[in-house]
Each structure stands twice: as structure tokens, then as C-alpha cells.
Design an enzyme around this catalytic site. Structure first.
Site, PDB file in Angstrom:
ATOM      1  N   CYS A 141      17.774  69.427  75.693  1.00  0.00           N
ATOM      2  CA  CYS A 141      17.239  70.649  75.088  1.00  0.00           C
ATOM      3  C   CYS A 141      16.153  70.330  74.053  1.00  0.00           C
ATOM      4  O   CYS A 141      15.080  69.854  74.408  1.00  0.00           O
ATOM      5  CB  CYS A 141      18.398  71.469  74.516  1.00  0.00           C
ATOM      6  SG  CYS A 141      17.930  73.144  74.139  1.00  0.00           S
ATOM      7  N   TYR A 142      16.442  70.518  72.759  1.00  0.00           N
ATOM      8  CA  TYR A 142      15.447  70.182  71.730  1.00  0.00           C
ATOM      9  C   TYR A 142      15.030  68.724  71.859  1.00  0.00           C
ATOM     10  O   TYR A 142      13.850  68.379  71.694  1.00  0.00           O
ATOM     11  CB  TYR A 142      16.043  70.430  70.339  1.00  0.00           C
ATOM     12  CG  TYR A 142      15.081  70.180  69.192  1.00  0.00           C
ATOM     13  CD1 TYR A 142      14.183  71.164  68.799  1.00  0.00           C
ATOM     14  CD2 TYR A 142      15.073  68.968  68.510  1.00  0.00           C
ATOM     15  CE1 TYR A 142      13.296  70.934  67.754  1.00  0.00           C
ATOM     16  CE2 TYR A 142      14.198  68.733  67.465  1.00  0.00           C
ATOM     17  CZ  TYR A 142      13.312  69.719  67.087  1.00  0.00           C
ATOM     18  OH  TYR A 142      12.434  69.501  66.050  1.00  0.00           O
TER      19      TYR A 142
ATOM     20  N   HIS B 299      22.419  72.023  78.749  1.00  0.00           N
ATOM     21  CA  HIS B 299      23.426  71.271  77.977  1.00  0.00           C
ATOM     22  C   HIS B 299      24.506  70.716  78.903  1.00  0.00           C
ATOM     23  O   HIS B 299      25.401  71.470  79.313  1.00  0.00           O
ATOM     24  CB  HIS B 299      24.059  72.189  76.933  1.00  0.00           C
ATOM     25  CG  HIS B 299      23.123  72.531  75.824  1.00  0.00           C
ATOM     26  ND1 HIS B 299      23.013  71.777  74.681  1.00  0.00           N
ATOM     27  CD2 HIS B 299      22.210  73.526  75.711  1.00  0.00           C
ATOM     28  CE1 HIS B 299      22.092  72.291  73.897  1.00  0.00           C
ATOM     29  NE2 HIS B 299      21.582  73.348  74.488  1.00  0.00           N
TER      30      HIS B 299
ATOM     31  N   SER C 242      51.706  64.441  54.896  1.00  0.00           N
ATOM     32  CA  SER C 242      51.752  65.893  54.709  1.00  0.00           C
ATOM     33  C   SER C 242      52.701  66.531  55.711  1.00  0.00           C
ATOM     34  O   SER C 242      53.029  67.701  55.601  1.00  0.00           O
ATOM     35  CB  SER C 242      50.358  66.469  54.940  1.00  0.00           C
ATOM     36  OG  SER C 242      50.009  66.301  56.297  1.00  0.00           O
ATOM     37  N   GLY C 243      53.107  65.746  56.735  1.00  0.00           N
ATOM     38  CA  GLY C 243      53.873  66.334  57.831  1.00  0.00           C
ATOM     39  C   GLY C 243      52.963  66.634  59.000  1.00  0.00           C
ATOM     40  O   GLY C 243      53.413  66.942  60.092  1.00  0.00           O
ATOM     41  N   GLY C 244      51.656  66.570  58.793  1.00  0.00           N
ATOM     42  CA  GLY C 244      50.693  66.833  59.859  1.00  0.00           C
ATOM     43  C   GLY C 244      50.394  65.579  60.655  1.00  0.00           C
ATOM     44  O   GLY C 244      50.819  64.468  60.290  1.00  0.00           O
TER      45      GLY C 244
ATOM     46  N   ASP D 134      47.498  63.942  61.304  1.00  0.00           N
ATOM     47  CA  ASP D 134      46.534  62.934  60.849  1.00  0.00           C
ATOM     48  C   ASP D 134      47.173  61.906  59.912  1.00  0.00           C
ATOM     49  O   ASP D 134      47.022  60.700  60.096  1.00  0.00           O
ATOM     50  CB  ASP D 134      45.343  63.590  60.140  1.00  0.00           C
ATOM     51  CG  ASP D 134      44.709  64.668  60.994  1.00  0.00           C
ATOM     52  OD1 ASP D 134      44.942  64.646  62.203  1.00  0.00           O
ATOM     53  OD2 ASP D 134      43.996  65.531  60.447  1.00  0.00           O
ATOM     54  N   SER D 135      47.878  62.396  58.897  1.00  0.00           N
ATOM     55  CA  SER D 135      48.455  61.442  57.954  1.00  0.00           C
ATOM     56  C   SER D 135      49.573  60.631  58.620  1.00  0.00           C
ATOM     57  O   SER D 135      49.755  59.447  58.321  1.00  0.00           O
ATOM     58  CB  SER D 135      48.952  62.137  56.688  1.00  0.00           C
ATOM     59  OG  SER D 135      49.901  63.123  56.988  1.00  0.00           O
TER      60      SER D 135
ATOM     61  N   LYS E 198      40.110  64.694  66.690  1.00  0.00           N
ATOM     62  CA  LYS E 198      41.532  65.096  66.685  1.00  0.00           C
ATOM     63  C   LYS E 198      42.247  64.763  67.998  1.00  0.00           C
ATOM     64  O   LYS E 198      43.382  64.277  67.986  1.00  0.00           O
ATOM     65  CB  LYS E 198      41.588  66.607  66.433  1.00  0.00           C
ATOM     66  CG  LYS E 198      42.953  67.139  66.158  1.00  0.00           C
ATOM     67  CD  LYS E 198      43.233  67.044  64.693  1.00  0.00           C
ATOM     68  CE  LYS E 198      44.476  67.729  64.259  1.00  0.00           C
ATOM     69  NZ  LYS E 198      44.603  67.673  62.799  1.00  0.00           N
TER      70      LYS E 198
END
Ligand code: XMP
Length: 513
Positions: free
Chosen positions: A81-82, A169, A223-225, A227-228, A369
Site C-alpha cells: 500500500c503506502y 493488504h 497478577s493471576g493473568g 503474561d506474568s 499475546k
């Protein structure tokens, strides 16, 4: 990582998608902002360049450019594109600015049998366009390699120089054959698809060992999430017993949460030195009588930092703080167009200040993620943790409208647990971004048995979203809503009314506070 794919970001909303698609094809990709001189790009020793799309018009004054010396390096280039328009302009082609442009699905016809079209089932297919300007005439040495009914130069190539340009794209889902076209470019560039999450884990573990030396100690806030948890697991693999993980139970967690996280992580990593600190009384005292949501957040953030630093001090000298920062946070902070609209306002565990006397280790800062989840799986973290829906740092405190009190917390915890159980039971857990209960501050009149009741109101919030920046209310089946309502009213003492939140974000937000 020499020989990788370097994506120069001209500000397209799809730049991260290019990187993700490239990586999922097995090629390591990194993103750098546009507008730098050739030096910083070449220092990374890429094996190929991809120039992204972007919102600017290449012919306008002040539009982000390309340092011509980069072209002299002889690297294979894909201009999207660009990126295509910029290459056309830079190499002597002709561009025109369009009043209308071309947006959305368009039928594209490939011309010639260039390397990009290798293995495509047919020469005509649907692609996703999003551009104002157009290339009128390709630069010398380039051949037209595709067109649409509106666009005589929808793709062009200079095979000898290994420069390929496409106006559409390939990275978006709606472009047919997009992944094949990207892979064809990478193969033509002579790159080898050897990027694997297992090799990432191995390299990162080595790098962490080199950084921490033989006796460096690290601490990680869980944190319980996801990632950590994954960051801690990776660190534990790297330095074993020299890692301490602290999970602060702030009394604002959901039912069974602290126990679940502890059980899941210690089963996989018995040597993790995981400590759950019950600081609920401290948090609840600090929050007593506070209604304002931003005050609640501030108090919770400050209390968390105090508890965490106290714990760290008890451990003696700790050198490193581990954080679960991900790649999107890293790229956003170097966006060429300043802080992009995609920036999230809530980062990391409790927003620890940088000057608390540790060196920072961010073992996931190169990952997206979805890659973190793959890594987590490989590191033996159970799905229940890997696929946990996002949960805000301030926890249930911002899901109780008005002051946070033990009685309200108990009601909300029960109601929320019913919501999560039923969503899981209905098989909707992964489809729905977040589903939870909110406890309102007013009371409502009802009849229960033969008498009048005056009870609490619970709102159910369930949203679909891809990034929490925008969200739609989930179209939950009526039967499920009926079950949620009757279970909450019957099983949670003190509640006599349940409502379903049908606001989108914007203008609403996902949380109520
Ligand atoms: P909103 O309510 O702004 O939420 O639409 C967007 C996403 O962010 C989460 N959220 C928070 N996360 N600390 C956090 O760690 C916070 O203070 C906070 N506030 C909202 C929310 O759950 C949603 O996923």
C-alpha cells in the site's frame, strides 16, 4: 536476530498483523518506526524489508519517507500500500492523488507468473484495499504484475532487484491468498522459516542467565493473568530457586482465584518460591468509605506497591524485577506517529514505578499475546490460566458501585462466580472477551414469597472485543440470560433484581467504573 524480517512501520493500523502473520509462517519479524536513516535499520542485519501501509499521502510535504541509501543495501523488499507508493516515488515512478480512492474488497487480477503468485489457485481473487493515492506509472525496471478494474498498477515488481509491491493488504483476513503471497515473498527473499517458540524460549533462557550471572536474584509480581504467569515460568526455568514470585491477595479477587493461581503454578514449578501474601485487610481498610473510581484505583495501586516492596525487602538483596511486558506495548511506545489510538491505558501489574531499585527484566517483550499462550502451553501452564479472561488490577473494587464493603464483596463474588460458571458451561468462554457481574449501589423493590423485598441489583456485563479498545455487548442466548437471572436471585442472598448491560464501547466502557 540477523536474517530476520524488518517491518518499517508507516503507521498502518495493520502493521502488527504483518508481523504476526510473518511469525506464524515461521519467520522472525520485528517492527521499527519509519523516518529513521538507513543506519539503524541496517544495524539490525535484516534479511528482508517490508514497508507497511500508512495513512499519509506519499506526495504530500512532510509525509514519512524512505532513506534512499536503504535501497542501495540490495535487500529484498515488499512494499504494501503506502510502502508501494513510496517505493514508486523514490525509484522514479509516477503517483497521482485520488479524490475517492478504493476501500474494502476488490477483485484483483495477477499478471505474469512472478514469484509472489506461485501456487495460487487462480489469477483472479478478492483482496482488501484501503488507499487514496495510486501508482500511475511504475519506475524504470519494474513490470506491472497485477491490476483491478479501477487500478492499472495494483502490483508491480522488479525481480532482478527483488523488490515487490502490492497495493492491497495481504496481512488482513479478508484478502484471499494473503498468507501464501507473504510466504512467497519470504521464500523468494531466501529466508528460512526457522522461528519457533521453543527456540525463542531457549534463547531467552540463555539471555536471562547471562544477564543475571551466577547469583543474581529476581522477583516477580504475579497478577493471576497469563503474561506474568508465563514470564515467571520462563524465569523459573532460567534461574530456578533464585526467582521469588509474589501474588498479592488484595481481597478484591474473584472466588477461589488466589488458590487457583497458586495451585496451577506450583504444580508446574514447585521451585518457584511462590508466596501468596494476604493483604486483604490492609486494602479494605484503605478503601473504607471511598466511592470515587479513580480514588479507588489510586489507593489500590499505592497499597500494592507498599505491600510488594515490603515483601521484596524481607527477601534481602534482590537485583531484578521481572515484568510481563508484551511486544505491542513496546512498539506502541516508538510509534512514528506519536502515541497511537491503540494505546491501552492500563499496563502491567499494579503499575510498579521504575525507580524502586531493581533492574528490569522483560522476558516476553518480543512476543504477541497469542505467542505468549503458545509459550505458556509449552512451559506446562494449564489452559485455565492461559485462557483466563482479562481481569482489572483493581479487581472487584471497580465492579462495586460506591464504597467497597465486605458484605457487597461477598454478594458480588457469588454472583460473578455464577456468571463465569454458566458462560463456561455454555461453551462461550473463549468467544466472549469478558463476562462478569457488577453490584449496583441502589436497591430495588421486589416480591419474594408473599412479602415485599428491598434488595440489591446485579448487572451482568458480557462483551465481545478483539483488543478492549472497542467492544460490543454479547448477544447471549435468552435461555442463558434467564438461567443467570434465576440462579443469581435464588442463590445469592440480598439480590432481588438482575439486569443485562447492552451498551457498546464507545460510548460506554467495559467496566462500569
Ligand atoms: P474499560 O473499562 O476502560 O476497560 O473499557 C478496558 C479493559 O481494561 C480493563 N481495565 C483495567 N485493567 N487496571 C487494569 O489492570 C484498571 O484500572 C482497569 N480498568 C479497566 C478492563 O477490564 C478491560 O479489559
Amino acid at each position: 536476530m540477523p536474517g530476520h524480517v524488518l517491518i518499517v512501520d508507516y503507521g498502518s493500523q495493520y502493521t502488527q498483523l504483518i508481523a504476526r502473520k510473518t511469525r506464524s509462517a515461521g519467520y522472525y519479524a520485528e517492527i521499527m518506526p519509519a523516518g529513521l536513516e538507513a543506519g539503524p535499520y541496517l544495524e539490525r542485519e535484516p534479511g528482508a524489508l517490508i514497508l507497511s501501509g500508512g495513512p499519509a499521502s506519499a506526495v504530500e510535504v512532510g509525509a514519512p519517507k524512505l532513506d534512499p541509501t536503504l535501497l542501495e543495501a540490495g535487500l529484498p523488499i515488499l512494499g504494501i500500500c503506502y510502502g508501494m507508493q513510496l517505493l514508486a516515488l523514490e525509484m522514479g515512478g509516477r503517483l497521482t492523488q485520488e479524490a475517492t480512492g478504493e476501500y474494502g474488497p476488490t477483485v484483483f487480477k495477477a499478471a505474469g507468473n512472478g514469484p509472489l503468485w506461485k501456487g495460487l489457485p487462480q489469477e483472479e481473487f478478492t483482496v482488501w484495499m484501503s488507499h487514496g493515492d495510486r501508482v500511475e506509472e511504475p519506475p524504470p525496471g519494474f513490470a506491472v504484475s497485477g491490476r483491478t478494474s479501477d487500478l492499472p498498477v495494483a502490483a508491480m515488481e522488479n525481480q532482478k532487484a527483488a523488490i515487490f509491491c502490492i497495493q492491497f493488504h495481504p496481512e488482513v483476513h479478508h484478502t484471499q491468498n494473503g498468507e501464501t503471497i507473504l510466504k512467497n515473498f519470504l521464500a523468494e527473499a531466501g529466508l528460512v522459516p526457522n522461528w519457533k517458540i521453543s527456540s525463542f524460549a531457549r534463547d531467552t533462557i540463555e539471555a536471562v542467565r547471562a544477564k543475571t550471572g551466577s547469583d543474581g536474584k529476581a522477583i516477580c509480581a504475579l497478577s493471576g493473568g497469563v503474561d506474568s504467569a508465563v514470564a515467571a515460568a520462563l524465569m523459573s526455568r532460567a534461574i530456578g530457586g533464585r526467582l521469588w514470585s509474589v501474588f498479592v491477595d488484595n481481597g478484591l479477587l474473584r472466588e477461589g482465584e488466589a488458590d487457583e493461581v497458586k495451585a496451577a503454578l506450583t504444580a508446574a514449578y514447585p521451585e518457584m518460591n511462590l508466596k501468596v501474601v494476604d493483604a486483604s485487610a490492609l486494602f479494605l481498610n484503605a478503601l473504607a468509605g471511598v466511592s470515587d473510581p479513580e480514588r479507588k484505583r489510586k489507593i489500590i495501586g499505592e497499597t500494592f506497591i507498599n505491600v510488594f516492596t515490603d515483601e521484596a525487602e524481607k527477601l534481602g538483596k534482590i537485583d531484578f524485577l521481572v515484568q510481563g511486558t508484551l511486544y505491542p506495548d513496546v512498539i506502541e511506545s516508538v510509534s512514528p506517529l506519536g502515541p497511537s489510538a491503540m494505546i491501552k491505558s492500563h499496563h502491567n501489574v499494579g503499575g510498579l514505578p521504575e525507580n524502586i531499585g531493581f533492574h528490569l527484566i522483560e522476558p516476553l517483550r518480543d512476543l504477541f499475546k497469542d505467542e505468549v499462550r503458545v509459550l505458556g502451553k509449552e512451559l506446562g501452564i494449564p489452559d485455565s490460566l492461559l485462557w483466563r479472561q482479562p481481569f482489572p488490577g483493581p479487581g472487584l473494587a471497580i465492579r462495586i458501585i460506591g464504597p467497597v464493603e465486605p458484605e457487597g464483596l461477598a454478594i458480588l463474588r457469588r454472583a460473578d462466580s455464577i456468571v463465569r460458571q454458566e458462560i463456561k458451561q455454555a461453551g462461550l468462554e473463549r468467544e466472549i472477551w469478558q463476562a462478569f457481574a457488577v453490584l449496583l449501589s441502589n436497591k430495588s423493590v421486589g416480591v419474594m414469597g408473599d412479602g415485599r423485598s428491598y434488595g440489591r441489583v446485579v448487572a451482568i456485563r458480557a462483551v465481545t472485543s478483539v483488543d478492549a479498545m472497542t467492544a460490543d455487548w454479547a448477544r447471549l442466548p435468552h435461555d442463558l440470560l434467564a438461567k443467570l437471572s434465576s440462579r443469581i436471585i435464588n442463590e445469592v442472598a440480598g439480590v432481588n433484581r438482575v439486569v443485562y448491560d447492552i451498551s457498546t464501547k464507545p460510548p460506554g466502557t467495559i467496566e462500569w467504573e
